[in-house]
Design an enzyme around this catalytic site. Structure first.
Site, PDB file in Angstrom:
ATOM      1  N   HIS A 123      -5.139 -39.019  21.685  1.00  0.00           N
ATOM      2  CA  HIS A 123      -4.898 -37.727  21.052  1.00  0.00           C
ATOM      3  C   HIS A 123      -5.879 -36.726  21.652  1.00  0.00           C
ATOM      4  CE1 HIS A 123      -4.968 -34.700  17.806  1.00  0.00           C
ATOM      5  NE2 HIS A 123      -3.831 -35.195  17.376  1.00  0.00           N
ATOM      6  N   ASP A 200     -11.272 -43.762  17.652  1.00  0.00           N
ATOM      7  CA  ASP A 200     -10.463 -42.868  16.834  1.00  0.00           C
ATOM      8  C   ASP A 200      -9.588 -43.739  15.941  1.00  0.00           C
ATOM      9  OD1 ASP A 200      -8.488 -41.254  15.756  1.00  0.00           O
ATOM     10  OD2 ASP A 200      -7.818 -40.406  17.658  1.00  0.00           O
ATOM     11  N   GLN A 203      -5.094 -43.299  12.984  1.00  0.00           N
ATOM     12  CA  GLN A 203      -3.780 -43.921  12.794  1.00  0.00           C
ATOM     13  C   GLN A 203      -3.877 -45.393  12.410  1.00  0.00           C
ATOM     14  OE1 GLN A 203      -0.959 -42.222  12.828  1.00  0.00           O
ATOM     15  NE2 GLN A 203      -1.845 -40.289  13.539  1.00  0.00           N
ATOM     16  N   LYS A 226      -4.454 -38.446   6.312  1.00  0.00           N
ATOM     17  CA  LYS A 226      -3.498 -39.417   6.834  1.00  0.00           C
ATOM     18  C   LYS A 226      -3.488 -40.699   6.010  1.00  0.00           C
ATOM     19  CE  LYS A 226      -3.949 -37.640  11.570  1.00  0.00           C
ATOM     20  NZ  LYS A 226      -2.651 -36.954  11.673  1.00  0.00           N
ATOM     21  N   CYS A 363       0.133 -33.745  20.465  1.00  0.00           N
ATOM     22  CA  CYS A 363      -1.274 -33.629  20.873  1.00  0.00           C
ATOM     23  C   CYS A 363      -1.660 -34.758  21.826  1.00  0.00           C
ATOM     24  CB  CYS A 363      -2.204 -33.599  19.660  1.00  0.00           C
ATOM     25  SG  CYS A 363      -2.026 -32.121  18.646  1.00  0.00           S
TER      26      CYS A 363
END
Length: 409
Positions: A123, A200, A203, A226, A363
């Site tokens: 991302h 990251d 997700q 999220k 993104c």
């Protein structure tokens, strides 16, 4: 417990509505998730009963707010299995967390000629900060090899890794491909090479159990919105000794120890990195969200979403004129294109059927170039989505193709 999405959906009033005179099917969960009643009520209750600034106040409301805020930190610590509560820093979200690591830590340890390693699936939030640090320090940005189906080629990574590769910035789960990366194996390789790994987790944390200690990552970043929490709240986890080296990026109230006329000293972790009035209601909200997720069970959520994936992916891949991106083993994220139809037109047609999907580059423009496309349609599921919704999503694709005169593809 076994997930019953029909029962769970009663906790999410926003899902009980019609869009374009059709029942809403919300499949944009990779962008943001909906919020259960318990989260909405907890945030409202804070403002109705406990609203005050945290920490140094001595009155009752300030004490209540401080307790709620710090209880949230403890809940996050336990949820991700951090070793110390001081390793949990509240931020605005994944983007800010990653920027703080890039600016406050990486910029101090990198020198000209060092390599920052990233993957093509990142991302922009886990790429642009590293581009900037590379420009500022003279370090190089190096891309990991990736297989055709969108996985990290671990053996190639081991082979090409060298002493100049000082930091790996990698997503735990791709927001486009659904790929789940082998973080522990990557961390072990980096540490054997005396490097660092920044993850990251935006997700991943909402969809599977995450144990940062077991992953042995140096930094791990994720967002509340999220994972059922409000927007504007996120987490930066770091190993204590490394986090303690991170230079504050915001200066002002709460993060100081003493302030002289011409210089100041800073507070200990975690407060040194949380300058100014924090997002107290957001912290309260992320605790409520974690409480809800734990009541359902993260293992159960991962298992249920795998069942949805097993329903959607095989059928999606057999529809004529559909190109699906990513590996077979994935999260419940499905990016695809329909031959001859622009992704934005596809998304608009889905919306006319009450189905919310996303279209664009997500993104992830370098990944789009890697795939040889400009954009894609993305349908992303969560544990409140039903098998019936998955079936209706699949049945709508031929309708979309026919609407655009593409039914013979």
């Amino acid at each position: 417990m076994k997930i019953d999405p029909t029962t769970i959906r009663k906790d999410f009033p926003i899902l009980n509505q019609r869009v374009n005179d059709e029942p809403l099917i919300y499949l944009d969960n990779a962008a943001t998730t909906q919020k259960p009643i318990s989260v909405l009520e907890r945030v409202a209750a804070f403002y109705q009963h406990d609203n005050a600034n945290v920490h140094r106040g001595v009155h009752t409301l300030a004490n209540r707010a401080t307790i709620a805020y710090e209880n949230s930190r403890d809940t996050v610590k336990d949820f991700i299995h951090a070793s110390k509560r001081q390793e949990v820093i509240f931020t605005k979200g994944t983007t800010q967390s990653l920027n703080w690591v890039a600016k406050g830590f990486a910029s101090k340890i990198l020198k000209p000629g060092d390599n920052i390693v990233v993957s093509p699936m990142e991302h922009h939030s886990n790429l642009v900060p590293w581009q900037q640090v590379a420009h500022e320090t003279g370090a190089n940005l190096v891309y990991l090899p990736m297989t055709k189906d969108g996985r990290i080629d671990l053996e190639s990574f081991k082979h090409v890794l060298g002493p100049k590769d000082k930091l790996l910035a990698i997503t735990h789960a791709s927001n486009v491909l659904g790929t789940v990366n082998p973080i522990r194996k990557l961390a072990d390789v980096m540490h054997q090479n005396k490097g660092y790994i920044v993850v990251d987790g935006a997700q991943a944390v909402p969809h599977m159990p995450v144990d940062v200690t077991d992953l042995n990552c140096d930094f791990y970043c994720f967002s509340g919105h999220k994972m059922l929490a409000p927007t504007g709240i996120g987490i930066l986890y770091g190993k204590f000794d490394l986090l303690d080296q991170l230079t504050p990026q915001e200066f002002g109230g709460e993060m100081i120890q003493t302030v002289g006329d011409f210089q100041s000293t800073f507070a200990d972790l975690p407060y040194r990195l949380e300058g100014g009035t924090p997002n107290i209601s957001g912290a309260v909200g992320i605790k409520a969200a974690i409480d809800y997720l734990q009541s359902v069970g993260m293992t159960e959520i991962a298992s249920y979403e795998k069942k949805l994936t097993d329903v959607v992916l095989p059928v999606l891949k057999t529809i004529p004129g559909i190109e699906v991106y990513g590996p077979d083993q994935r999260t419940a994220v499905f990016s695809f294109n329909i031959t001859g139809i622009h992704p934005h037109d596809v998304a608009t047609a889905f919306d006319m059927e009450g189905i919310a999907v996303r279209a664009g580059h997500h993104c992830a423009q370098p990944l789009m170039r890697h795939l040889g496309i400009d954009s894609s349609v993305r349908a992303s599921f969560y544990f409140y989505n039903t098998p019936a919704e998955a079936k209706h999503f699949l049945e709508t694709i031929p309708v979309v193709k026919e609407f655009f005169g593409n039914g013979l593809i």
